[in-house]
Design a protein around this motif. Sequence first.
Motif, PDB file in Angstrom:
ATOM      1  N   TRP A 148       0.818  -1.216   0.000  1.00  0.00           N
ATOM      2  CA  TRP A 148       0.000   0.000   0.000  1.00  0.00           C
ATOM      3  C   TRP A 148       0.852   1.266   0.000  1.00  0.00           C
ATOM      4  O   TRP A 148       0.510   2.256  -0.664  1.00  0.00           O
ATOM      5  N   ASP A 149       1.974   1.242   0.700  1.00  0.00           N
ATOM      6  CA  ASP A 149       2.797   2.442   0.853  1.00  0.00           C
ATOM      7  C   ASP A 149       3.915   2.536  -0.187  1.00  0.00           C
ATOM      8  O   ASP A 149       4.858   3.305  -0.025  1.00  0.00           O
ATOM      9  N   ARG A 163       5.917   8.456   2.842  1.00  0.00           N
ATOM     10  CA  ARG A 163       6.509   7.536   1.878  1.00  0.00           C
ATOM     11  C   ARG A 163       7.858   8.048   1.386  1.00  0.00           C
ATOM     12  O   ARG A 163       8.801   7.269   1.207  1.00  0.00           O
ATOM     13  N   ALA A 164       7.952   9.345   1.183  1.00  0.00           N
ATOM     14  CA  ALA A 164       9.221   9.921   0.723  1.00  0.00           C
ATOM     15  C   ALA A 164      10.322   9.686   1.746  1.00  0.00           C
ATOM     16  O   ALA A 164      11.463   9.358   1.387  1.00  0.00           O
ATOM     17  N   GLN A 165       9.986   9.837   3.027  1.00  0.00           N
ATOM     18  CA  GLN A 165      10.980   9.611   4.069  1.00  0.00           C
ATOM     19  C   GLN A 165      11.432   8.156   4.120  1.00  0.00           C
ATOM     20  O   GLN A 165      12.536   7.842   4.579  1.00  0.00           O
ATOM     21  N   ALA A 166      10.556   7.249   3.629  1.00  0.00           N
ATOM     22  CA  ALA A 166      10.897   5.823   3.593  1.00  0.00           C
ATOM     23  C   ALA A 166      11.555   5.419   2.280  1.00  0.00           C
ATOM     24  O   ALA A 166      11.850   4.233   2.071  1.00  0.00           O
ATOM     25  N   GLY A 167      11.767   6.387   1.392  1.00  0.00           N
ATOM     26  CA  GLY A 167      12.458   6.092   0.141  1.00  0.00           C
ATOM     27  C   GLY A 167      11.582   5.964  -1.076  1.00  0.00           C
ATOM     28  O   GLY A 167      12.075   5.631  -2.169  1.00  0.00           O
ATOM     29  N   VAL A 168      10.273   6.214  -0.933  1.00  0.00           N
ATOM     30  CA  VAL A 168       9.359   6.134  -2.077  1.00  0.00           C
ATOM     31  C   VAL A 168       9.104   7.552  -2.565  1.00  0.00           C
ATOM     32  O   VAL A 168       8.199   8.250  -2.107  1.00  0.00           O
ATOM     33  N   VAL A 169       9.944   7.974  -3.514  1.00  0.00           N
ATOM     34  CA  VAL A 169       9.869   9.323  -4.080  1.00  0.00           C
ATOM     35  C   VAL A 169       9.591   9.203  -5.573  1.00  0.00           C
ATOM     36  O   VAL A 169      10.254   8.423  -6.263  1.00  0.00           O
ATOM     37  N   ARG A 203      10.121  20.176  -2.091  1.00  0.00           N
ATOM     38  CA  ARG A 203      11.116  19.439  -1.295  1.00  0.00           C
ATOM     39  C   ARG A 203      11.354  18.052  -1.857  1.00  0.00           C
ATOM     40  O   ARG A 203      12.477  17.554  -1.928  1.00  0.00           O
ATOM     41  N   HIS A 204      10.265  17.383  -2.273  1.00  0.00           N
ATOM     42  CA  HIS A 204      10.406  16.037  -2.823  1.00  0.00           C
ATOM     43  C   HIS A 204      11.153  16.063  -4.156  1.00  0.00           C
ATOM     44  O   HIS A 204      11.863  15.108  -4.491  1.00  0.00           O
ATOM     45  N   VAL A 264      10.781   1.216 -10.520  1.00  0.00           N
ATOM     46  CA  VAL A 264      10.542   0.927  -9.101  1.00  0.00           C
ATOM     47  C   VAL A 264      11.554  -0.049  -8.521  1.00  0.00           C
ATOM     48  O   VAL A 264      11.521  -0.318  -7.311  1.00  0.00           O
ATOM     49  N   TRP A 265      12.451  -0.570  -9.345  1.00  0.00           N
ATOM     50  CA  TRP A 265      13.502  -1.431  -8.792  1.00  0.00           C
ATOM     51  C   TRP A 265      14.373  -0.673  -7.796  1.00  0.00           C
ATOM     52  O   TRP A 265      15.035  -1.297  -6.946  1.00  0.00           O
ATOM     53  N   THR A 266      14.356   0.665  -7.867  1.00  0.00           N
ATOM     54  CA  THR A 266      15.150   1.471  -6.944  1.00  0.00           C
ATOM     55  C   THR A 266      14.473   1.627  -5.583  1.00  0.00           C
ATOM     56  O   THR A 266      15.114   2.044  -4.618  1.00  0.00           O
ATOM     57  N   LEU A 267      13.181   1.307  -5.484  1.00  0.00           N
ATOM     58  CA  LEU A 267      12.446   1.489  -4.236  1.00  0.00           C
ATOM     59  C   LEU A 267      12.724   0.358  -3.257  1.00  0.00           C
ATOM     60  O   LEU A 267      13.158  -0.723  -3.660  1.00  0.00           O
ATOM     61  N   PRO A 268      12.459   0.569  -1.976  1.00  0.00           N
ATOM     62  CA  PRO A 268      12.525  -0.540  -1.030  1.00  0.00           C
ATOM     63  C   PRO A 268      11.589  -1.669  -1.471  1.00  0.00           C
ATOM     64  O   PRO A 268      10.434  -1.407  -1.823  1.00  0.00           O
TER      65      PRO A 268
END
Length: 632
Positions: free
Chosen positions: A142-143, A198-204, A286-287, A298-302
């Motif tokens: 979801w996130d 989500r951005a703080q968790a690496g989803v930008v 900021r983002h 999305v391979w770069t995302l967690p």
Amino acid sequence: MSFKALLAGVSAIALLTACSTSSDQAAIEPAPQNEMETVAVAAAEQTESERLNAWFQTEFEAELALSPVSQTYLGMIDDLDAYGRWDDNSEQAFRDGLNREAARIRHMNDNFDFDALTDEAQVSWRFAEFIAANNAQQAEFWDHGYIFTQFFGPHTNMPSLLIGQHRVDTIGHAEAYISRLNGMAANLRISTAQAEERAQAGVVAPAFAFPVIISTTRGMITGAPFDDGEASPLLSDFTAKVDALLEAEENPITAEQRDDLIARATTALTEQVGPAFNDLIDTMERHAEMADGNTDGVWTLPEGPAFYESQLVNYTTRTDMTAEQIHQTGLDEVARIHDEMRVIMATVGFEGTLPEFFEHLRTDEQFFYPNTDEGRQRYIDEATAMIDEVMVSAPDFFGALPTGAMEVRAVEDYRIETATGAFYEQGSLDGTRPGAYYVNLSDMAELPVYQMQTLAFHEGAPGHHFQIALTQELEGTPMFQRFTWYSAYGEGWALYAEALGKDMGFFTDPYQDFGRLSYEVFRAGRLVVDTGIHAMRWSEEEAAAYMTANTPMTPGDIEAEIRRYIVWPGQAVSYKVGMLTILDLRNRAMAELGDDFDWGEFHDVVLTNGSIPLTLMEELVMNWVAEKQATE
């Protein structure tokens, strides 16, 4: 008729029909014992099916009551309190919805007998189970999705609903509009906070998304009452709708009421909407810095690879295709389509390579209408005429046909920057608002004339309009089944509809036929590029180079599409996977049935069960084949 009355009427009519049939049979002549047992079993099946459908109705209404936005899209505007609210977009509301859905599936299994249901009710049962299982699987990520992108997000979705869907036929409707303006800020801030988390968790989101997000958001708060310019989009829309009430045939408002409504809307815009949209702009700026130029998949995302795999399952509704298999299917399809393209290239007498022919089509002025009002109107008129021709031939290829109307429209100015090249918007359930095939006419250089017929067939008839309108118009089918949407089915059908146009006798002009193939190769290329970006770590430049070399699409289209794939992983593969599945099922049915194959019956199986997963569609089609063979 109210929505609840419509639902109740459907169930009541079905139940009365079942009762009268069995009663008439008993009154005419006593049946033999074995026939009486058969009738009794049939009555029991019908009763269980009716009981299940009544429960589905109750649950659908309960969920609908929690979604004021869905009610608006369905034309349900009598409840003014709901008409003035937004859906709860908090994570807690999302989790609560999953829990309700899981509880419904447990209740269904505990309280209904699957074996006692009719075939149609069993389809509904299995559809409900699939939806719940798929939603639960998707909830694990979801996130991971991007909330705000250059194509979608609350910053455009909420204004679009107010401008495009929120009718103001009474002063109460105007009050509800103001209520939604006041509630927009809280809703937007929740989404903004989620994007921040989500951005703080690496989803930008990718870097290219942010300039469009920011400019679109700023456009919503540019003009009066935010500055001295012309009215902003929302104030302009509200003013026009309220002004129309001054001339209403029934209960027109007074000038004083009109001024009061506009004053209150102005206050809501300046005190609620403006600050929330400015906060979003600050967050997105900021983002954008956090994105730091990144445009990768999305391979770069967690957990990026697992997230992408989940998206492929979601959008294809199949579990038997890996990213590698989808990639190879795309390569094979591109090669096949290129061979067909070369035949047309020879037919029109073009001497040169296929890439050179692509460049010819991209640049020759004969393939584009002028970027003027006259050119835009000509495009709309000719697209409308093409759809009219399809409707004349449709009865030869379809059993059920939609009764709802459809129009061809230009995308409105307020959303023209973020809108795709073309799309379909469904009509209202009560038929008062027709379905619409929208064309983005902002730049006619992005709308080659040779693709007009294909685009009209895909977005209009027999594409999205047939599929969506027929699903809405199903009688005796649970409402959740009529309004659930899966991309592999819906987009797969629309792409299949393009190819079907050839079977129906259209595409006699070689350039229009090349346009059909150009769209098909574009969708085949998507299989290659989407998996390339997200599973094989292609760069944006590599993806664009592949599409440029293998499709005749314009540079602007290619850039927009590649960036769409990057922010919307997996969705683009659904078109071709869905089309290939439907086409394969049709070919198998034709091979099995020979002269007994019936176009209308086949399309009824595909189109009259809702937006079903492809695995369930396969079973239904092959069951139809077996039943026809058994009656020979």
